[in-house]
Design a protein around this motif. Sequence first.
Motif, PDB file in Angstrom:
ATOM      1  N   VAL A 182      23.952  42.015 -21.402  1.00 26.25           N
ATOM      2  CA  VAL A 182      23.221  40.755 -21.299  1.00 26.25           C
ATOM      3  C   VAL A 182      23.825  39.863 -20.224  1.00 26.25           C
ATOM      4  O   VAL A 182      23.110  39.258 -19.410  1.00 26.25           O
ATOM      5  CB  VAL A 182      23.205  40.054 -22.667  1.00 26.25           C
ATOM      6  N   VAL A 183      25.142  39.813 -20.169  1.00 26.02           N
ATOM      7  CA  VAL A 183      25.811  38.978 -19.164  1.00 26.02           C
ATOM      8  C   VAL A 183      25.517  39.487 -17.758  1.00 26.02           C
ATOM      9  O   VAL A 183      25.226  38.717 -16.835  1.00 26.02           O
ATOM     10  CB  VAL A 183      27.325  38.931 -19.443  1.00 26.02           C
ATOM     11  N   ARG A 184      25.577  40.830 -17.590  1.00 24.28           N
ATOM     12  CA  ARG A 184      25.289  41.390 -16.269  1.00 24.28           C
ATOM     13  C   ARG A 184      23.835  41.150 -15.860  1.00 24.28           C
ATOM     14  O   ARG A 184      23.545  40.870 -14.689  1.00 24.28           O
ATOM     15  CB  ARG A 184      25.599  42.893 -16.256  1.00 24.28           C
ATOM     16  N   THR A 185      22.931  41.274 -16.833  1.00 27.47           N
ATOM     17  CA  THR A 185      21.516  41.024 -16.522  1.00 27.47           C
ATOM     18  C   THR A 185      21.305  39.585 -16.092  1.00 27.47           C
ATOM     19  O   THR A 185      20.604  39.303 -15.109  1.00 27.47           O
ATOM     20  CB  THR A 185      20.655  41.345 -17.744  1.00 27.47           C
ATOM     21  N   ILE A 186      21.922  38.672 -16.833  1.00 28.63           N
ATOM     22  CA  ILE A 186      21.788  37.263 -16.470  1.00 28.63           C
ATOM     23  C   ILE A 186      22.418  36.990 -15.114  1.00 28.63           C
ATOM     24  O   ILE A 186      21.906  36.212 -14.309  1.00 28.63           O
ATOM     25  CB  ILE A 186      22.411  36.380 -17.568  1.00 28.63           C
ATOM     26  N   ALA A 187      23.530  37.689 -14.816  1.00 31.13           N
ATOM     27  CA  ALA A 187      24.203  37.478 -13.527  1.00 31.13           C
ATOM     28  C   ALA A 187      23.386  38.011 -12.357  1.00 31.13           C
ATOM     29  O   ALA A 187      23.489  37.505 -11.233  1.00 31.13           O
ATOM     30  CB  ALA A 187      25.581  38.152 -13.547  1.00 31.13           C
ATOM     31  N   THR A 188      22.570  39.055 -12.607  1.00 35.22           N
ATOM     32  CA  THR A 188      21.767  39.604 -11.511  1.00 35.22           C
ATOM     33  C   THR A 188      20.453  38.859 -11.275  1.00 35.22           C
ATOM     34  O   THR A 188      19.748  39.166 -10.315  1.00 35.22           O
ATOM     35  CB  THR A 188      21.438  41.078 -11.798  1.00 35.22           C
ATOM     36  N   VAL A 189      20.099  37.933 -12.144  1.00 36.71           N
ATOM     37  CA  VAL A 189      18.844  37.195 -11.962  1.00 36.71           C
ATOM     38  C   VAL A 189      18.819  36.422 -10.651  1.00 36.71           C
ATOM     39  O   VAL A 189      17.849  36.506  -9.884  1.00 36.71           O
ATOM     40  CB  VAL A 189      18.598  36.280 -13.169  1.00 36.71           C
TER      41      VAL A 189
ATOM     42  N   GLU B  13      20.455  37.005  -7.893  1.00 35.16           N
ATOM     43  CA  GLU B  13      20.385  37.965  -6.794  1.00 35.16           C
ATOM     44  C   GLU B  13      18.995  38.582  -6.693  1.00 35.16           C
ATOM     45  O   GLU B  13      18.473  38.784  -5.589  1.00 35.16           O
ATOM     46  CB  GLU B  13      21.424  39.061  -7.007  1.00 35.16           C
ATOM     47  N   ALA B  14      18.362  38.889  -7.839  1.00 30.97           N
ATOM     48  CA  ALA B  14      17.018  39.449  -7.810  1.00 30.97           C
ATOM     49  C   ALA B  14      16.018  38.466  -7.227  1.00 30.97           C
ATOM     50  O   ALA B  14      15.132  38.837  -6.443  1.00 30.97           O
ATOM     51  CB  ALA B  14      16.594  39.859  -9.225  1.00 30.97           C
ATOM     52  N   ILE B  15      16.171  37.190  -7.588  1.00 28.84           N
ATOM     53  CA  ILE B  15      15.265  36.174  -7.036  1.00 28.84           C
ATOM     54  C   ILE B  15      15.448  36.071  -5.524  1.00 28.84           C
ATOM     55  O   ILE B  15      14.479  36.016  -4.754  1.00 28.84           O
ATOM     56  CB  ILE B  15      15.505  34.819  -7.725  1.00 28.84           C
TER      57      ILE B  15
ATOM     58  N   VAL C 285      12.597  39.972   0.549  1.00 28.01           N
ATOM     59  CA  VAL C 285      11.637  41.063   0.753  1.00 28.01           C
ATOM     60  C   VAL C 285      10.249  40.499   1.040  1.00 28.01           C
ATOM     61  O   VAL C 285       9.503  41.039   1.876  1.00 28.01           O
ATOM     62  CB  VAL C 285      11.616  41.977  -0.492  1.00 28.01           C
ATOM     63  N   HIS C 286       9.883  39.419   0.361  1.00 26.10           N
ATOM     64  CA  HIS C 286       8.579  38.800   0.619  1.00 26.10           C
ATOM     65  C   HIS C 286       8.479  38.329   2.071  1.00 26.10           C
ATOM     66  O   HIS C 286       7.472  38.550   2.743  1.00 26.10           O
ATOM     67  CB  HIS C 286       8.383  37.633  -0.344  1.00 26.10           C
ATOM     68  N   GLY C 287       9.534  37.677   2.553  1.00 27.01           N
ATOM     69  CA  GLY C 287       9.527  37.235   3.946  1.00 27.01           C
ATOM     70  C   GLY C 287       9.496  38.396   4.924  1.00 27.01           C
ATOM     71  O   GLY C 287       8.760  38.367   5.918  1.00 27.01           O
ATOM     72  N   GLU C 288      10.300  39.446   4.649  1.00 31.45           N
ATOM     73  CA  GLU C 288      10.294  40.610   5.523  1.00 31.45           C
ATOM     74  C   GLU C 288       8.936  41.320   5.493  1.00 31.45           C
ATOM     75  O   GLU C 288       8.455  41.807   6.528  1.00 31.45           O
ATOM     76  CB  GLU C 288      11.393  41.584   5.096  1.00 31.45           C
ATOM     77  N   ASN C 289       8.295  41.364   4.324  1.00 36.61           N
ATOM     78  CA  ASN C 289       6.973  41.986   4.238  1.00 36.61           C
ATOM     79  C   ASN C 289       5.954  41.223   5.067  1.00 36.61           C
ATOM     80  O   ASN C 289       5.140  41.821   5.786  1.00 36.61           O
ATOM     81  CB  ASN C 289       6.534  42.029   2.774  1.00 36.61           C
ATOM     82  N   ALA C 290       5.990  39.896   4.989  1.00 40.91           N
ATOM     83  CA  ALA C 290       5.070  39.092   5.797  1.00 40.91           C
ATOM     84  C   ALA C 290       5.330  39.294   7.287  1.00 40.91           C
ATOM     85  O   ALA C 290       4.390  39.413   8.087  1.00 40.91           O
ATOM     86  CB  ALA C 290       5.212  37.619   5.424  1.00 40.91           C
ATOM     87  N   GLU C 291       6.606  39.368   7.665  1.00 39.34           N
ATOM     88  CA  GLU C 291       6.930  39.582   9.072  1.00 39.34           C
ATOM     89  C   GLU C 291       6.472  40.958   9.544  1.00 39.34           C
ATOM     90  O   GLU C 291       5.928  41.103  10.655  1.00 39.34           O
ATOM     91  CB  GLU C 291       8.432  39.432   9.282  1.00 39.34           C
TER      92      GLU C 291
END
Length: 300
Positions: free
Chosen positions: A68-75, A77-79, A85-91
């Motif tokens: 649970v702690v690791r999942t919360i810590a990766t939130v 980074e995922a955001i 990735v959204h910006g790179e996809n648009a580019e």
Amino acid sequence: MAPSRDRRPGFSRRAQYGLFVTYILGIAGAVVGAVLLALSTFNPAAFSVAQAAVAEATTPVATAGGAVVRTIATVPEAIGTWWRVHGENAELRERLARARGALLVGRQARLENVRLRALLRVRDQRQDTVTVARIVSTSASSTRRYGLLNAGSWQGVTDGQPVSGPEGLIGRVLYAGPNTARVLLVTDAESVVPVRRSRDGRPALAAGRGDGLIDIRTIDTADGHFRPGDIFVTSGTGGIFVPGVPVARVLRAGTESAPARPFARPDVLDFAIVHRAFMPPPPPAPVPSPTPAPTPTPEP
């Protein structure tokens, strides 16, 4: 009235129960700690067994808590990765759109280059070229099939001269103005071109149908069987069209006539070549001047 300084929990049963439980837990913790201390001092083997049992019991809880702690810590980074990735996809989409436009322009330029090279090769091979003109318009929506060139008598164009493109015969000049010329296309219903079959030299006539196609008609009935794919070229009969210019390819089999598609399509061509007639008509014979009558000589 000032509040009482007596903080004893006797006035609240809930406070009494809470204080009692706190005392019990404190005493129990002290007892357990003392037992574990004594056990580790006097019986290390039993203490190791107890320690292992406690570890076995708490390991799943610790593992789940760590996940649970690791999942919360990766939130975060995922955001951040999603935004990146959204910006790179648009580019990348923008680059792809620019590349697609450049690719279309390059393909169009390549096709244009191929057409112009073919036109230049035809002009170089044929020494009877009058001029190279642009096809301004064609009457594709009319019942007649005409083309308009931006060259006329000022450029040496005269009535009856054949007009061809890189793919084959287009038609012949019907009327030449000072700077424009009307071309009767081979697909017009009034157009008839003497042709021959390329595989055996069988003569025929290519008559326009007025719908964008050509009828290949037999001259004699000795061998009037037409096959799909037969290629017909100009025969030179009549002295207008140079022999060997591609005219049409047969679409379906026929006996006395067969539909064919012309090689040259004026609606997709940009330029056309105007040629001199294969065998131009001879110049008119000079009219002899009348012989003057002899002048009588006076008698002496």
